[in-house]
Design a protein around this motif. Structure first.
Motif, short mmCIF file in Angstrom:
data_model
loop_
_atom_site.label_atom_id
_atom_site.label_comp_id
_atom_site.label_asym_id
_atom_site.label_seq_id
_atom_site.Cartn_x
_atom_site.Cartn_y
_atom_site.Cartn_z
N GLU A 38 0.80 -1.42 -0.16
CA GLU A 38 -0.09 -0.31 -0.17
C GLU A 38 0.70 1.28 -0.15
OE1 GLU A 38 -2.66 -0.54 2.92
OE2 GLU A 38 -3.66 -2.27 2.51
N TYR A 39 2.26 1.71 0.61
CA TYR A 39 2.79 2.03 1.08
C TYR A 39 3.77 3.05 -0.52
CZ TYR A 39 6.42 5.42 2.98
OH TYR A 39 7.22 6.74 2.97
N ILE A 40 3.74 1.74 -0.78
CA ILE A 40 4.47 2.13 -2.64
C ILE A 40 3.55 2.13 -3.46
CG2 ILE A 40 5.79 0.69 -4.28
CD1 ILE A 40 6.84 -1.29 -2.06
N ARG A 41 2.38 1.86 -3.52
CA ARG A 41 1.62 2.16 -4.29
C ARG A 41 0.79 3.74 -4.27
NH1 ARG A 41 -2.10 -1.07 -2.86
NH2 ARG A 41 -3.61 0.59 -1.83
N SER A 42 0.99 3.67 -2.95
CA SER A 42 0.18 5.54 -3.26
C SER A 42 1.16 6.42 -2.78
CB SER A 42 -0.39 5.33 -1.69
OG SER A 42 0.74 4.60 -0.90
N HIS A 43 3.33 6.22 -3.05
CA HIS A 43 4.07 7.55 -2.45
C HIS A 43 4.42 7.23 -3.87
CE1 HIS A 43 6.61 8.58 -0.01
NE2 HIS A 43 7.64 8.60 -0.97
N MET A 70 15.13 2.48 0.36
CA MET A 70 16.71 3.58 1.17
C MET A 70 17.59 3.49 -0.42
SD MET A 70 16.97 2.95 4.34
CE MET A 70 18.41 3.88 4.96
N ASN A 71 18.18 3.11 -1.12
CA ASN A 71 18.89 2.75 -2.40
C ASN A 71 18.01 3.17 -3.30
OD1 ASN A 71 20.41 1.06 0.35
ND2 ASN A 71 20.87 -0.40 -1.03
N GLU A 72 17.07 2.75 -3.90
CA GLU A 72 17.27 3.40 -5.01
C GLU A 72 15.44 4.19 -5.30
OE1 GLU A 72 15.65 0.08 -7.47
OE2 GLU A 72 17.25 -1.62 -7.38
N ARG A 73 15.45 4.59 -4.11
CA ARG A 73 14.84 5.87 -4.09
C ARG A 73 14.44 7.10 -2.78
NH1 ARG A 73 9.26 4.67 -8.03
NH2 ARG A 73 10.99 2.49 -9.15
N PHE A 80 7.55 5.10 6.85
CA PHE A 80 8.15 3.75 6.24
C PHE A 80 7.41 2.95 7.50
CE2 PHE A 80 9.13 -0.33 4.71
CZ PHE A 80 8.15 -0.23 3.69
N LEU A 81 8.52 3.21 8.59
CA LEU A 81 8.30 1.83 9.34
C LEU A 81 7.02 2.54 10.20
CD1 LEU A 81 12.88 1.47 10.59
CD2 LEU A 81 10.57 0.01 9.23
N GLU A 82 6.86 3.11 10.17
CA GLU A 82 5.88 4.13 11.00
C GLU A 82 4.38 3.28 10.37
OE1 GLU A 82 3.42 7.25 13.25
OE2 GLU A 82 5.17 7.79 12.33
N PHE A 83 4.29 3.62 8.95
CA PHE A 83 3.02 2.51 8.35
C PHE A 83 2.89 1.53 8.01
CE2 PHE A 83 1.15 1.95 4.65
CZ PHE A 83 -0.11 2.80 4.54
N ILE A 110 18.15 -11.02 24.01
CA ILE A 110 17.83 -9.96 23.51
C ILE A 110 16.82 -10.30 21.67
CG2 ILE A 110 19.06 -8.51 21.67
CD1 ILE A 110 19.87 -8.04 24.44
N VAL A 111 16.30 -8.81 21.59
CA VAL A 111 15.36 -9.08 20.18
C VAL A 111 16.24 -8.52 19.18
CG1 VAL A 111 13.43 -8.56 19.15
CG2 VAL A 111 13.30 -9.50 21.41
N PHE A 112 16.47 -9.45 18.26
CA PHE A 112 17.52 -8.93 16.69
C PHE A 112 16.29 -8.95 15.57
CE2 PHE A 112 20.81 -9.95 14.24
CZ PHE A 112 21.47 -8.81 13.83
N THR A 113 15.78 -7.35 15.22
CA THR A 113 14.17 -7.95 14.12
C THR A 113 15.48 -6.83 13.32
OG1 THR A 113 12.50 -6.93 14.09
CG2 THR A 113 13.44 -6.36 15.86
N ASN A 114 14.11 -6.94 11.81
CA ASN A 114 15.08 -5.85 10.88
C ASN A 114 13.56 -5.14 10.75
OD1 ASN A 114 16.72 -7.03 9.44
ND2 ASN A 114 15.96 -8.37 7.65
N GLY A 115 12.66 -5.09 11.97
CA GLY A 115 11.84 -4.38 11.79
C GLY A 115 12.34 -3.17 13.23
N SER A 116 11.25 -2.57 13.64
CA SER A 116 11.34 -1.44 14.53
C SER A 116 10.83 -2.35 16.05
CB SER A 116 10.28 -0.51 13.61
OG SER A 116 9.18 -0.87 14.42
N VAL A 117 11.58 -0.83 16.93
CA VAL A 117 11.67 -0.92 18.16
C VAL A 117 10.10 -0.85 18.99
CG1 VAL A 117 11.52 0.21 20.35
CG2 VAL A 117 14.53 -0.44 19.23
#
Length: 227
Positions: A38-43, A70-73, A80-83, A110-117
């Motif tokens: 949804e983020y990519i489509r609308s953004h 981040m790298n390409e656009r 983005f993370l919040e959405f 410890i939690v080790f995640t590719n997500g957000s705190v």
């Protein structure tokens, strides 16, 4: 192999979050996946099919869709993370088994995640295990470099003062355990229905495979009490 036999040397515990600390059948990641589309489509004002194709290509090429954006656009990672993490987590509930097992085990967790705190804190609160964890190493702490790049693994170990030889890492994505293995950590793969999460033929970097993290940890804690 009995749990205590494989883990008698482990003093500290590193856990992935999504589909690891709670069962994959909860299907939270499907919501995150949809939110990314949804983020990519609308953004970028793209048709749905084109947005989905871009999302999946970026994931394959960069390890996370966010890193690719981040790298390409040059996307701003904060919004983005919040959405994408603004999801309904009611599909998971308190896990007394997990909480008791974590409390029973020695050392730091410890939690080790590719997500957000923020996402991790919401999930841990829902599971009732916030008090059992000593820290969350998220994608921001990793400078937005996702697993399985080895850099964040070393940074996470250094930040929390964990010796790899006495640390276990638990994760549902088999490929994300390779850097942990190479660093000398004990690796535990949580079996997943996801094709992307499966080991490849010939993979030798998984020490233990389990079906359910909470049940397995409870067995580990019980076995360690008898040593």
């Amino acid at each position: 192999m009995q749990p205590a036999d494989a883990l008698h040397h482990v003093e500290h515990w590193v856990f992935d979050l999504d589909n690891t600390l709670y069962p994959a059948r909860s299907n939270l990641f499907a919501q995150i996946d949809r939110r990314m589309g949804e983020y990519i489509r609308s953004h970028y004002d793209l048709p749905e099919a084109e947005a989905k194709a871009l999302q999946k290509r970026l994931f394959r090429d960069y390890g996370t869709t966010l890193r690719g954006l981040m790298n390409e656009r040059a996307v701003d990672p904060g919004p983005f993370l919040e959405f994408v993490h603004d999801i309904d987590i009611s599909a998971i509930g308190p896990s007394p088994t997990l909480a008791a097992a974590l409390a029973d085990l020695p050392g730091r967790k410890i939690v080790f995640t590719n997500g957000s705190v923020r996402h991790a804190e919401r999930v841990l609160s829902r599971l009732g295990v916030v008090a059992q964890f000593d820290g969350i190493f998220d994608i921001v702490a990793a400078d937005y470099v996702p697993k399985p790049d080895p850099g964040p693994y070393r940074a996470m170990l250094d930040l929390y003062g964990l010796a790899p030889g006495s640390t276990a890492m638990v994760e549902d994505m088999a490929r994300n355990l390779l850097p942990a293995h190479q660093l000398g950590m004990t690796t535990v793969w949580v079996r997943t229905p996801s094709d992307w999460g499966q080991p490849l033929p010939g993979d030798g970097h998984i020490d233990i495979a389990v079906d359910d993290t909470a049940e397995w940890l409870a067995a580990v804690a019980a076995a360690r009490r008898t040593l």
